[in-house]
Design an enzyme around this catalytic site. Structure first.
Site, mmCIF file in Angstrom:
data_model
loop_
_atom_site.group_PDB
_atom_site.id
_atom_site.type_symbol
_atom_site.label_atom_id
_atom_site.label_comp_id
_atom_site.label_asym_id
_atom_site.label_seq_id
_atom_site.Cartn_x
_atom_site.Cartn_y
_atom_site.Cartn_z
ATOM 1 N N ARG A 144 3.388 -7.263 9.117
ATOM 2 C CA ARG A 144 2.694 -6.163 9.801
ATOM 3 C C ARG A 144 3.202 -5.962 11.226
ATOM 4 N NH1 ARG A 144 -3.252 -7.768 7.461
ATOM 5 N NH2 ARG A 144 -3.282 -6.383 5.636
ATOM 6 N N ARG B 101 -0.923 -14.869 3.618
ATOM 7 C CA ARG B 101 -1.608 -14.193 4.731
ATOM 8 C C ARG B 101 -0.841 -14.401 6.050
ATOM 9 N NH1 ARG B 101 -6.312 -10.932 4.157
ATOM 10 N NH2 ARG B 101 -7.183 -11.900 6.020
ATOM 11 N N TYR C 249 -11.961 -2.953 -2.641
ATOM 12 C CA TYR C 249 -12.427 -3.196 -1.266
ATOM 13 C C TYR C 249 -13.963 -3.252 -1.179
ATOM 14 C CZ TYR C 249 -7.878 -2.802 1.124
ATOM 15 O OH TYR C 249 -6.606 -3.020 1.602
ATOM 16 N N ASN D 61 -1.340 -0.417 7.594
ATOM 17 C CA ASN D 61 -0.749 -1.752 7.794
ATOM 18 C C ASN D 61 0.014 -2.265 6.576
ATOM 19 O OD1 ASN D 61 -2.913 -2.430 6.207
ATOM 20 N ND2 ASN D 61 -3.913 -3.754 7.705
ATOM 21 N N HIS E 47 -1.472 -5.624 1.509
ATOM 22 C CA HIS E 47 -2.732 -6.358 1.308
ATOM 23 C C HIS E 47 -2.431 -7.733 0.740
ATOM 24 C CE1 HIS E 47 -6.618 -7.596 -0.275
ATOM 25 N NE2 HIS E 47 -5.973 -7.902 -1.385
ATOM 26 N N GLU F 60 -9.310 -10.493 -7.585
ATOM 27 C CA GLU F 60 -8.361 -9.383 -7.439
ATOM 28 C C GLU F 60 -7.291 -9.424 -8.523
ATOM 29 O OE1 GLU F 60 -9.128 -8.947 -2.625
ATOM 30 O OE2 GLU F 60 -7.178 -9.655 -3.306
ATOM 31 N N THR G 111 -4.642 -8.382 10.639
ATOM 32 C CA THR G 111 -5.000 -7.070 10.090
ATOM 33 C C THR G 111 -4.454 -5.912 10.930
ATOM 34 O OG1 THR G 111 -7.041 -8.082 9.295
ATOM 35 C CG2 THR G 111 -6.960 -5.681 9.308
ATOM 36 N N LYS H 9 0.838 -1.200 0.000
ATOM 37 C CA LYS H 9 0.000 0.000 0.000
ATOM 38 C C LYS H 9 0.881 1.261 0.000
ATOM 39 C CE LYS H 9 -3.496 -2.561 2.669
ATOM 40 N NZ LYS H 9 -4.328 -2.567 3.895
ATOM 41 N N PHE I 286 -14.963 2.685 8.106
ATOM 42 C CA PHE I 286 -13.656 3.142 7.636
ATOM 43 C C PHE I 286 -13.484 3.029 6.117
ATOM 44 C CE2 PHE I 286 -13.340 -1.266 9.154
ATOM 45 C CZ PHE I 286 -12.891 -1.920 8.013
HETATM 46 P P1 ATP Z 1 -6.270 -6.402 3.468
HETATM 47 O O1 ATP Z 1 -7.588 -6.714 2.773
HETATM 48 O O2 ATP Z 1 -5.817 -5.003 3.272
HETATM 49 O O3 ATP Z 1 -5.221 -7.436 3.151
HETATM 50 P P2 ATP Z 1 -7.208 -7.706 5.824
HETATM 51 O O4 ATP Z 1 -7.761 -8.728 4.874
HETATM 52 O O5 ATP Z 1 -6.235 -8.180 6.864
HETATM 53 O O6 ATP Z 1 -6.496 -6.547 5.045
HETATM 54 P P3 ATP Z 1 -9.803 -6.491 5.932
HETATM 55 O O7 ATP Z 1 -10.830 -6.817 6.943
HETATM 56 O O8 ATP Z 1 -9.965 -6.977 4.547
HETATM 57 O O9 ATP Z 1 -8.385 -6.950 6.540
HETATM 58 O O10 ATP Z 1 -9.641 -4.910 5.935
HETATM 59 C C1 ATP Z 1 -9.064 -4.235 4.832
HETATM 60 C C2 ATP Z 1 -8.253 -3.085 5.329
HETATM 61 O O11 ATP Z 1 -9.107 -2.147 5.963
HETATM 62 C C3 ATP Z 1 -7.211 -3.440 6.399
HETATM 63 O O12 ATP Z 1 -5.997 -3.886 5.858
HETATM 64 C C4 ATP Z 1 -7.033 -2.113 7.102
HETATM 65 O O13 ATP Z 1 -6.092 -1.292 6.416
HETATM 66 C C5 ATP Z 1 -8.392 -1.492 6.994
HETATM 67 N N1 ATP Z 1 -9.120 -1.686 8.250
HETATM 68 C C6 ATP Z 1 -9.637 -2.834 8.710
HETATM 69 N N2 ATP Z 1 -10.228 -2.648 9.910
HETATM 70 C C7 ATP Z 1 -10.076 -1.323 10.196
HETATM 71 C C8 ATP Z 1 -10.467 -0.492 11.269
HETATM 72 N N3 ATP Z 1 -11.122 -0.961 12.309
HETATM 73 N N4 ATP Z 1 -10.133 0.825 11.201
HETATM 74 C C9 ATP Z 1 -9.463 1.317 10.139
HETATM 75 N N5 ATP Z 1 -9.058 0.590 9.097
HETATM 76 C C10 ATP Z 1 -9.364 -0.713 9.112
HETATM 77 MG MG MG Z 2 -8.956 -8.214 3.231
#
Ligand code: ATP
Ligand code: MG
Length: 137
Positions: A102, A85, A49, A112, A115, A126, A91, A9, A57
């Site tokens: 992370r 992962r 997303y 973080n 992705h 994706e 996350t 990112k 968020f």
């Molecule tokens: P990613 O999809 O980015 O790999 P992830 O699969 O671990 O991350 P997701 O639940 O898909 O987690 O969330 C996507 C992204 O949204 C997270 O990587 C994070 O940057 C953001 N995010 C998730 N939860 C929160 C939160 N509570 N507040 C702010 N940002 C959040």
């Molecule tokens: Mg995700």
């Protein structure tokens, strides 16, 4: 062979973490089959997303993803979706295990740095969203 979509990112790119992150996937033994750097437009980030569109968020997340260069990659290998992962970690960097990307390199959930696709269906979707077939080797 199994493939997954991984993106560094804008925070990870800006902080100079590309080589650190790419080397973790390389050293594990996964194969890089696609890579490019792009600034994704906001509507593209929203598509990426889309599963999170009802979360509070969502808007901030999409603004952030489109705020600067993203390193988009496709990695290939046995178990790469699930193990990718694992390399990435939970996350929220506050909860990710030490040794994960992370945990070692990030502090807060909104920054973080990386992705990774969360399953076979999302990986397929994706990869298709971010890459044309001819961009993959
Ligand atoms: P990613 O999809 O980015 O790999 P992830 O699969 O671990 O991350 P997701 O639940 O898909 O987690 O969330 C996507 C992204 O949204 C997270 O990587 C994070 O940057 C953001 N995010 C998730 N939860 C929160 C939160 N509570 N507040 C702010 N940002 C959040
Ligand atoms: Mg995700």
């Amino acid at each position: 062979m199994e493939r997954t979509f991984i993106a560094i990112k804008p925070d990870g790119v800006q902080r100079g973490l590309i080589s650190e992150i790419v080397s973790r996937f390389e050293r594990k033994g996964f194969k890089l089959v696609g890579i490019k750097i792009i600034v994704p437009p906001k509507d593209f980030a929203q598509r990426h997303y889309h599963d999170l569109k009802d979360r509070p968020f969502f808007n901030g997340l999409c603004n952030f993803l489109s705020s600067g260069p993203v390193l988009a990659m496709v990695w290939e290998g046995e178990g790469v979706i699930r193990y990718g992962r694992k390399l990435i970690g939970a996350t929220d960097p506050q909860n990710s295990e030490p040794g994960t990307i992370r945990a070692d390199l990030a502090v807060v959930v909104g920054r973080n740095i990386i992705h990774g696709s969360d399953g076979p269906e999302t990986a397929k979707d994706e990869i298709k969203l971010w890459f044309k077939p001819e961009e993959l080797v």
